[in-house]
Design a protein around this motif. Structure first.
Motif, PDB file in Angstrom:
ATOM      1  N   LEU A  22       0.840  -1.206   0.000  1.00 35.24           N
ATOM      2  CA  LEU A  22       0.000   0.000   0.000  1.00 35.24           C
ATOM      3  C   LEU A  22       0.871   1.250   0.000  1.00 35.24           C
ATOM      4  N   ASN A  23       2.057   1.181   0.617  1.00 32.40           N
ATOM      5  CA  ASN A  23       3.012   2.290   0.523  1.00 32.40           C
ATOM      6  C   ASN A  23       3.329   2.609  -0.933  1.00 32.40           C
ATOM      7  N   ILE A  24       3.480   1.555  -1.743  1.00 32.05           N
ATOM      8  CA  ILE A  24       3.785   1.737  -3.174  1.00 32.05           C
ATOM      9  C   ILE A  24       2.640   2.454  -3.876  1.00 32.05           C
ATOM     10  N   LEU A  25       1.411   2.028  -3.571  1.00 31.73           N
ATOM     11  CA  LEU A  25       0.238   2.687  -4.176  1.00 31.73           C
ATOM     12  C   LEU A  25       0.188   4.160  -3.818  1.00 31.73           C
ATOM     13  N   LEU A  26       0.413   4.451  -2.551  1.00 31.24           N
ATOM     14  CA  LEU A  26       0.316   5.829  -2.084  1.00 31.24           C
ATOM     15  C   LEU A  26       1.443   6.693  -2.647  1.00 31.24           C
ATOM     16  N   ALA A  27       2.640   6.151  -2.716  1.00 32.90           N
ATOM     17  CA  ALA A  27       3.768   6.936  -3.227  1.00 32.90           C
ATOM     18  C   ALA A  27       3.577   7.300  -4.691  1.00 32.90           C
ATOM     19  N   THR A  28       2.873   6.442  -5.426  1.00 27.41           N
ATOM     20  CA  THR A  28       2.654   6.702  -6.852  1.00 27.41           C
ATOM     21  C   THR A  28       1.291   7.324  -7.135  1.00 27.41           C
ATOM     22  N   GLY A  29       0.491   7.534  -6.078  1.00 26.11           N
ATOM     23  CA  GLY A  29      -0.812   8.185  -6.241  1.00 26.11           C
ATOM     24  C   GLY A  29      -1.828   7.350  -6.988  1.00 26.11           C
ATOM     25  N   LYS A  30      -1.677   6.042  -6.957  1.00 25.33           N
ATOM     26  CA  LYS A  30      -2.561   5.172  -7.743  1.00 25.33           C
ATOM     27  C   LYS A  30      -3.704   4.611  -6.896  1.00 25.33           C
ATOM     28  N   ILE A  31      -4.518   5.499  -6.381  1.00 21.46           N
ATOM     29  CA  ILE A  31      -5.698   5.092  -5.627  1.00 21.46           C
ATOM     30  C   ILE A  31      -6.673   6.262  -5.571  1.00 21.46           C
ATOM     31  N   GLY A  32      -7.977   5.936  -5.538  1.00 23.48           N
ATOM     32  CA  GLY A  32      -8.998   6.979  -5.471  1.00 23.48           C
ATOM     33  C   GLY A  32      -9.243   7.658  -6.794  1.00 23.48           C
ATOM     34  N   LYS A  33      -8.775   7.055  -7.891  1.00 23.06           N
ATOM     35  CA  LYS A  33      -9.012   7.614  -9.220  1.00 23.06           C
ATOM     36  C   LYS A  33      -9.266   6.467 -10.185  1.00 23.06           C
ATOM     37  N   PRO A  34      -9.745   6.758 -11.387  1.00 27.30           N
ATOM     38  CA  PRO A  34     -10.100   5.679 -12.315  1.00 27.30           C
ATOM     39  C   PRO A  34      -8.956   4.718 -12.595  1.00 27.30           C
TER      40      PRO A  34
ATOM     41  N   LEU B 298     -13.846   3.984  -3.859  1.00 25.98           N
ATOM     42  CA  LEU B 298     -13.564   4.615  -2.581  1.00 25.98           C
ATOM     43  C   LEU B 298     -12.470   5.675  -2.701  1.00 25.98           C
ATOM     44  N   PHE B 299     -12.449   6.594  -1.764  1.00 18.92           N
ATOM     45  CA  PHE B 299     -11.355   7.536  -1.516  1.00 18.92           C
ATOM     46  C   PHE B 299     -11.159   8.588  -2.613  1.00 18.92           C
ATOM     47  N   GLU B 300     -12.194   8.866  -3.377  1.00 17.09           N
ATOM     48  CA  GLU B 300     -12.070   9.919  -4.396  1.00 17.09           C
ATOM     49  C   GLU B 300     -11.947  11.291  -3.752  1.00 17.09           C
TER      50      GLU B 300
END
Length: 713
Positions: free
Chosen positions: A328-340, A563-565
């Motif tokens: 999840l750190n990887i997702l957050l660092a790359t901003g790949k969540i809460g968007k299409p 979620l999280f948009e």
């Protein structure tokens, strides 16, 4: 005469076939595929045909398990009447006798040893209504703090990691429908092709659209063959591998600075820690070539959209929570969540693994994903249930720890529903010993499982064809399982059994329901305002719409697809990155001269969990009728093991005997044994009882073992 008989039978087939159709859904994996069972009565026999039905998740697809699920429901060995153990043998008794026996023993145990001398062990295969009711039963009817369920052994690491990182846990943060349009996918510790086969077309479509798939697994599987890059890591090193990927992303400056600034806490601390790590050391530790780590990190970081999906391979570890948090750190660092086309997915294992943990079966939870230690949450639920807040018990312990309490003598009685812990828990010999110490043991099941054999009372329960209710699939989509087939013999539904026991214990006023929908309507009220808010979902809506993704806070609400948009479910609306070290807090079992090989476990397509149901299916058992050990040919030769030979596999805790299966698709330092077989083939006899400090998940996926040809004594 023969010609006349043939003519008669042909006439009967043409003019009098009787057909019944049962709308239902598969009882097995978390896809919860919709289907219809067609029953035709032709002369003196019945013929069954299974048809896939269109739905938002599996789109009408079925796998081999779903196509043959009815075989266990129709099996001759189903328990159809209450049973009582008398002089070591089970005898048929009436429901009234069973209820009176349970009442007398439960009251006697609590009078002598206190309320918490009784415990409840639940299941992630029962409906939302029954999971909700079981939590209420423990806390209101029995007034005990000791309740947990077998989902603790399945989803707890991913659930805990998501809660700690995002503030909430739902199977997927977006929907399956987005997978075909994402650009890069990491599949960490999941063999979807065998465990959830009907999900695979989503990934095949993604590949057709140009997506790059990275698979992490110590074995080559049908799933890794779908991948563009396979990171064949050493078992138990997933957290370190995630650190390696994150280091590449940071060094290549592939982070989303704007997203981090606005929506993430803890990035600076993680970045500082990662800077101290050496990629070559990570490659050596994990066994993954340095160039592959670099390739995977760059690919995931560069693409505009991406998803990470995790499963038991990285979660069933003593650092499973930390490993998931690192991905999840990887997702957050790359901003790949809460968007299409971007997000996280925990691939739920059991059929209702998501819903069953949302409404009160876990030791620390109340309905709606509320906390049993939160005073406001306690008051809200107490009001719904019509009890005083002070009467509600506090937090208990995890599933495995309940057996430790049993072994120590603190727990004297247990009510167990639709689970088989003698096979599913680690250190299976210990579990059997602990259960043998109970003064009174009640099991609710369809079959005489390995655990049911140890019970004092067995209560017969209904199958998926007979028991109506809602399930929540791996997306977090609530769906209604229709069930119109009548129960055989004196079988009752789980919810009816719970209510009748509560009634004889004097708590019937709190459990007065006439149908499953009544329970769901109370669940809706109990979940309102909670994280897992079902209050806007109704049976009518589910029938019309085919399923609704929670949270759904009111009846006019369409459900929440992504979620999280607008931010995360934390107090400040920001997600939390955390430092995850390469060396776990709870040391993992290391290989040694005496036990030189890593053992990892998993599933095969034709079987499910402990196999109690799927082994009753002739069609499924014919595909895999015994267990096996997958072993690299070079490793096998080093230990004088021939292909297709019986092998003794031994750890510090026990031994099993399985047949060898040579395979060049597995690491030479690792062997694999599936989880579905019992007795001398129960692989959990080899697994230790060490637990993840955060979620209390046992470390199923890493054990040290030795192997040798089996010699009959």
């Amino acid at each position: 005469m023969t010609e006349l008989l043939l003519k008669y039978f042909r006439t009967q087939q043409k003019v009098s076939p009787k057909e019944k159709r049962y709308d239902t859904q598969c009882p097995f994996c978390s896809m919860q595929c919709k289907m219809q069972l067609v029953e035709e009565s032709i002369v003196s026999r019945k013929k069954y045909t299974v048809i896939g039905r269109d739905n938002p998740t599996s789109e009408g697809r079925l796998c081999i398990k779903g196509l043959n699920a009815h075989q266990h429901a129709m099996h001759h060995s189903r328990i159809k009447y209450p049973l009582k153990k008398v002089n070591g043998k089970f005898v048929q008794i009436s429901w009234q006798e069973a209820l009176d026996c349970i009442k007398d023993n439960f009251i006697s145990i609590q009078k002598e040893y206190g309320k918490n001398a009784l415990s409840v062990y639940g299941s992630a295969s029962i409906t939302n209504e029954e999971a909700y009711l079981l939590g209420k039963f423990a806390r209101v009817a029995l007034e005990t703090k000791y309740i947990d369920y077998n989902g603790r052994l399945c989803m707890s690491a991913a659930a805990t990691a998501a809660n700690q990182t995002f503030g909430m846990d739902r199977g997927l943060t977006n929907s399956l429908a987005e997978i075909p349009y994402t650009r890069v996918i990491i599949l960490a510790g999941t063999n979807l092709a065998e465990c959830q086969p009907t999900i695979i077309p989503y990934f095949e479509k993604a590949k057709e659209n140009g997506a790059y798939i990275i698979a992490i697994d110590p074995r080559e599987t049908a799933t890794t063959k779908l991948a563009d890059l396979h990171l064949k890591g050493r078992p138990g090193t997933d957290a370190a591998l995630a650190n390696g990927l994150l280091k590449v992303i940071l060094e290549e400056n592939l982070i989303d600075e704007a997203f981090i600034e606005k929506q993430v806490n803890g990035f600076a601390e993680v970045k500082e820690y990662i800077s101290t790590l050496d990629l070559k050391e990570i490659a050596e530790l994990t066994g993954v070539p340095l160039e592959d780590i670099q390739k995977a990190g760059v690919k995931f970081g560069k693409e505009e959209s991406g998803m990470i999906l995790t499963a038991r391979g990285i979660e069933q570890q003593t650092d499973g929570t930390a490993a998931v948090r690192n991905f999840l750190n990887i997702l957050l660092a790359t901003g790949k969540i809460g968007k299409p086309y971007s997000g996280y997915g925990a691939i739920t294992g059991q059929g209702n693994g998501q819903g069953a943990r949302e409404h009160g079966q876990k030791a620390d939870q109340l309905p709606g994903y509320r906390s049993i230690e939160n005073e406001e949450h306690r008051s809200f639920i107490a009001n719904i249930w019509g009890v005083e807040e002070k009467e509600l018990p506090r937090k208990g312990v995890s599933a495995f720890e309940m057996f430790e309490k049993t072994d120590e003598g603190e727990i004297k009685g247990m009510f167990l529903m639709c689970s088989n812990p003698v096979m599913s828990n680690p250190d299976a010999n210990f579990i059997k010993r602990a259960l043998g110490k109970l003064k009174f043991f009640v099991v609710v099941d369809m079959f005489m499982s390995e655990t049911a054999k140890m019970a004092d009372i067995i209560l017969p329960t209904s199958s998926y064809l007979e028991d109506e209710g809602t399930m929540t699939n791996l997306e977090g989509r609530v769906i209604l399982r229709e069930a119109s087939k009548s129960c055989p013999g004196n079988v009752k539904h789980d919810w009816q059994i719970i209510c009748e026991i509560a009634d004889v214990l004097g708590k019937g006023a709190h459990f007065s329901y006439e149908k499953a929908e009544d329970i769901f309507n109370e669940l809706r009220k109990a979940s309102k305002g909670g994280i897992a808010d079902y209050s806007g979902i109704t049976y009518d809506r589910l029938r019309r719409e085919g399923g609704i993704l929670w949270p759904c806070p009111e009846e006019g609400h369409p459900g929440t697809v992504r979620l999280f948009e607008e931010g995360f479910a934390t107090e400040d609306g920001k997600a939390k990155m955390t430092i995850v070290k390469n060396k776990p807090v709870v040391p993992k079992e290391k290989v040694s001269i005496e036990y030189p090989l890593y053992l990892t476990t998993g599933r095969v397509m034709s079987q499910y969990l402990t196999g109690v149901q799927t082994r009753k299916s002739a069609s499924l058992s014919a595909r895999n009728f015994e267990s096996y050990i997958e072993i690299h040919p070079k490793t096998a030769q080093a230990y004088n093991i021939l292909d297709n030979q019986l092998v003794k596999v031994e750890s510090k805790r026990g031994q099993i005997v399985v047949r060898s299966k040579w395979s060049e698709s597995i690491r030479q330092d690792t062997v694999f044994v599936p989880i579905h077989w019992s007795g001398s083939q129960n692989v959990n006899k080899l697994v230790g009882g060490e637990l993840d400090p955060s979620c209390r998940m046992p470390g199923f996926k890493v054990s040290a073992v030795k192997v040798q040809p089996f010699k009959a004594e």
